[in-house]
Motif scaffolding. Structure first.
Motif, PDB file in Angstrom:
ATOM      1  N   LEU A  55       0.829  -1.205   0.000  1.00  0.00           N
ATOM      2  CA  LEU A  55       0.000   0.000   0.000  1.00  0.00           C
ATOM      3  C   LEU A  55       0.864   1.256   0.000  1.00  0.00           C
ATOM      4  CD1 LEU A  55      -2.666   1.530   0.238  1.00  0.00           C
ATOM      5  CD2 LEU A  55      -2.607   1.094   2.716  1.00  0.00           C
ATOM      6  N   LEU A  56       1.939   1.227   0.767  1.00  0.00           N
ATOM      7  CA  LEU A  56       2.830   2.395   0.787  1.00  0.00           C
ATOM      8  C   LEU A  56       3.465   2.599  -0.590  1.00  0.00           C
ATOM      9  CD1 LEU A  56       4.241   4.728   2.094  1.00  0.00           C
ATOM     10  CD2 LEU A  56       5.856   3.126   3.166  1.00  0.00           C
ATOM     11  N   ALA A  57       3.881   1.514  -1.209  1.00  0.00           N
ATOM     12  CA  ALA A  57       4.478   1.629  -2.547  1.00  0.00           C
ATOM     13  C   ALA A  57       3.468   2.193  -3.544  1.00  0.00           C
ATOM     14  CB  ALA A  57       4.979   0.262  -3.018  1.00  0.00           C
ATOM     15  N   GLU A  58       2.222   1.704  -3.474  1.00  0.00           N
ATOM     16  CA  GLU A  58       1.177   2.214  -4.369  1.00  0.00           C
ATOM     17  C   GLU A  58       0.920   3.695  -4.111  1.00  0.00           C
ATOM     18  OE1 GLU A  58      -2.855   0.216  -5.134  1.00  0.00           O
ATOM     19  OE2 GLU A  58      -3.394   1.904  -3.828  1.00  0.00           O
ATOM     20  N   THR A  59       0.868   4.064  -2.832  1.00  0.00           N
ATOM     21  CA  THR A  59       0.573   5.451  -2.470  1.00  0.00           C
ATOM     22  C   THR A  59       1.681   6.377  -2.959  1.00  0.00           C
ATOM     23  OG1 THR A  59      -0.644   4.654  -0.536  1.00  0.00           O
ATOM     24  CG2 THR A  59      -0.020   6.985  -0.548  1.00  0.00           C
ATOM     25  N   ALA A  60       2.923   5.926  -2.821  1.00  0.00           N
ATOM     26  CA  ALA A  60       4.047   6.734  -3.320  1.00  0.00           C
ATOM     27  C   ALA A  60       3.955   6.909  -4.825  1.00  0.00           C
ATOM     28  CB  ALA A  60       5.376   6.069  -2.932  1.00  0.00           C
ATOM     29  N   ALA A  61       3.607   5.835  -5.520  1.00  0.00           N
ATOM     30  CA  ALA A  61       3.487   5.917  -6.979  1.00  0.00           C
ATOM     31  C   ALA A  61       2.346   6.849  -7.379  1.00  0.00           C
ATOM     32  CB  ALA A  61       3.267   4.514  -7.561  1.00  0.00           C
ATOM     33  N   ARG A  62       1.223   6.769  -6.672  1.00  0.00           N
ATOM     34  CA  ARG A  62       0.095   7.658  -6.977  1.00  0.00           C
ATOM     35  C   ARG A  62       0.477   9.113  -6.708  1.00  0.00           C
ATOM     36  NH1 ARG A  62      -5.078   5.388  -7.445  1.00  0.00           N
ATOM     37  NH2 ARG A  62      -4.827   3.227  -8.111  1.00  0.00           N
ATOM     38  N   PHE A  63       1.219   9.323  -5.611  1.00  0.00           N
ATOM     39  CA  PHE A  63       1.658  10.689  -5.299  1.00  0.00           C
ATOM     40  C   PHE A  63       2.520  11.233  -6.444  1.00  0.00           C
ATOM     41  CE2 PHE A  63       4.647  13.811  -3.852  1.00  0.00           C
ATOM     42  CZ  PHE A  63       3.868  14.672  -3.109  1.00  0.00           C
ATOM     43  N   ALA A  64       3.483  10.427  -6.859  1.00  0.00           N
ATOM     44  CA  ALA A  64       4.389  10.883  -7.928  1.00  0.00           C
ATOM     45  C   ALA A  64       3.602  11.202  -9.197  1.00  0.00           C
ATOM     46  CB  ALA A  64       5.446   9.807  -8.200  1.00  0.00           C
ATOM     47  N   GLU A  65       2.567  10.392  -9.479  1.00  0.00           N
ATOM     48  CA  GLU A  65       1.786  10.586 -10.702  1.00  0.00           C
ATOM     49  C   GLU A  65       0.900  11.835 -10.632  1.00  0.00           C
ATOM     50  OE1 GLU A  65      -0.781   7.295 -11.559  1.00  0.00           O
ATOM     51  OE2 GLU A  65      -1.765   8.319 -13.234  1.00  0.00           O
ATOM     52  N   HIS A  66       0.278  12.048  -9.476  1.00  0.00           N
ATOM     53  CA  HIS A  66      -0.752  13.089  -9.391  1.00  0.00           C
ATOM     54  C   HIS A  66      -0.290  14.369  -8.700  1.00  0.00           C
ATOM     55  CE1 HIS A  66      -4.027  10.564 -10.879  1.00  0.00           C
ATOM     56  NE2 HIS A  66      -3.440   9.574 -10.241  1.00  0.00           N
TER      57      HIS A  66
END
Lengths: 277, 277
Positions: free
Chosen positions: B264-275
């Motif tokens: 979940l942390l990895a996904e959240t970091a990726a979403r942050f970087a994207e958005h």
């Protein structure tokens, strides 16, 4: 007339367990002078039959709920929504009410554009306002609580509703003031004054705010007096703004709907008389 | 540093399934430079032990969540709340963060007086502001979505939060800008500019708005990118207001909490970087 009920109108949704003839009968028995009707049960009973039923009982139809859902981007959906709203105006006129409540609609699937959605509502009102005027009906934009902003109504405050309504004559487009949706907003009293000064308070509705909210948050409105809203304070703002019309109680609540409809109507009338009569 | 994560901070609540040492380890592994911590898990691990853990890992503590709940009328309850908020300031200072997020509190049982509750928050801030300043900590009033106005936070808009904060120096009291709570509000961009001009944006948090809301509405925040909020638009407002600090992602969501915390942390970091990266 029962004491304290002179301005009371029962919104049909509050006691949706009562079939229309029973609702009308209970209103006569309790001295309830007005009803706010909903399109679906009225259509099921028949528009003309409903009009005769309430007229024969001497009941005033204070509003018809509801038109709206005007935020679609798809051309076909927009045309269908406009056609449906014209039918809602026709039904309001047939029922003898001058007010059609509008729930404006949420964001289209996948959209994040609140501003664009609000502009599409304005575009639709430019078509519907004159049509409503021709039929003796006023449109009443209802700001819904911000918790409905994405899926039901992108108009979240009285200020937003008035910003939209002001583009049109007051006898075409005004607002619905509903305590449930605006009670938290410290700018709402000034907006009620603004609406009153322009003759745009087309209806005033009451519901109380209770928690916890149920899943989906739609059917958790509290009986008058059970929650956080000071009804007399809000009635004071609306009175001071010059509104002298009916006051509807409109509750959506699964617990209340599970009760006996006539007993619920009697309780609601008593609560109205105590807190807003 | 992983690309796009320079300003990213993971709020501990987003991945509350991760014990503190695992959270810190996962942040180091993923290149997450900041964490927003919560008092309860920090107290359970030990304040000094937590401070050492994050310091040794080179992590920045961007905020401590949370103080507040300052609306009680009972004298004993008020004294207890003030004492607890002083302890929260102490903990923030020990953890090396300069920002304590405040959730102001709801209406006392049976009260319908929003204005009075908001004034009691101001009274409390007059005591807590100087105490925080003495400890190098700034208080960040967080307006919560209006659906929490009765039971959690009578401060519902950025305008209300700033009306309160402006009574005090900016290095004592500012605001938390959280997209989840304000995304529906068309006046919020102007309030962000107002907050920035005064140096009162003390933290910026992201969460997305998804529906249907769950019962109780607390734990229904959406992963970044899954909902109605245009993150880049809101980041633009905050950037334009001069805020250059960390951006926290703070999600409360039962479905996310049931997942593997590191994934979940990895996904959240990726979403942050994207958005928002």
């Amino acid at each position: 007339m029962t004491a304290g009920l002179a301005r009371f109108s029962i919104n049909q949704m509050t006691v949706k367990q009562l079939p229309l003839p029973e609702l009308v009968d209970a209103c006569r028995e309790l001295g309830v002078p007005g009803v706010g009707l909903w399109r679906e049960p009225v259509q099921a009973y028949g528009v003309e039959a409903t009009a005769k039923l309430v007229r024969d009982a001497g009941l005033t139809v204070t509003t018809l709920c509801r038109g709206g859902f005007l935020t679609a981007t798809d051309a076909g959906e927009r045309a269908a929504a406009l056609a449906d709203n014209r039918r809602a105006v026709d039904e309001a006129a047939a029922l003898g009410t001058d007010t059609l409540v509008l729930v404006s609609g949420g964001l289209p699937a996948g959209s994040k554009d609140l501003h664009g959605a609000r502009e599409r509502i304005a575009d639709a009102l430019a078509e519907l306002g004159p049509y409503a005027e021709d039929h003796g009906v006023r449109l009443a934009i209802e700001p819904l609580h911000p918790m409905f902003a994405s899926d039901r109504c992108v108009v979240s405050t009285l200020a937003q509703a008035l910003d939209l309504a002001e583009r049109f004559p007051a006898h075409q487009v005004g607002v619905t003031v509903d305590t449930y949706h605006i009670w938290w907003d410290d700018t709402a009293p000034a907006q009620i004054a603004r609406a009153g000064a322009q003759g745009r308070i087309h209806t005033f509705q009451l519901a109380d705010w209770i928690t916890p909210l149920p899943e989906g948050v739609l059917n958790g409105r509290g009986q008058i007096g059970d929650g956080a809203v000071d009804m007399r304070e809000w009635k004071g703002y609306v009175d001071a703004a010059g509104y002298t019309g009916a006051i509807e109680v409109e509750l959506f609540n699964d617990t209340l709907w599970a009760r006996d409809g006539r007993a619920l109507l009697a309780e609601t009338a008593a609560r109205f008389a105590e807190h807003a009569g």
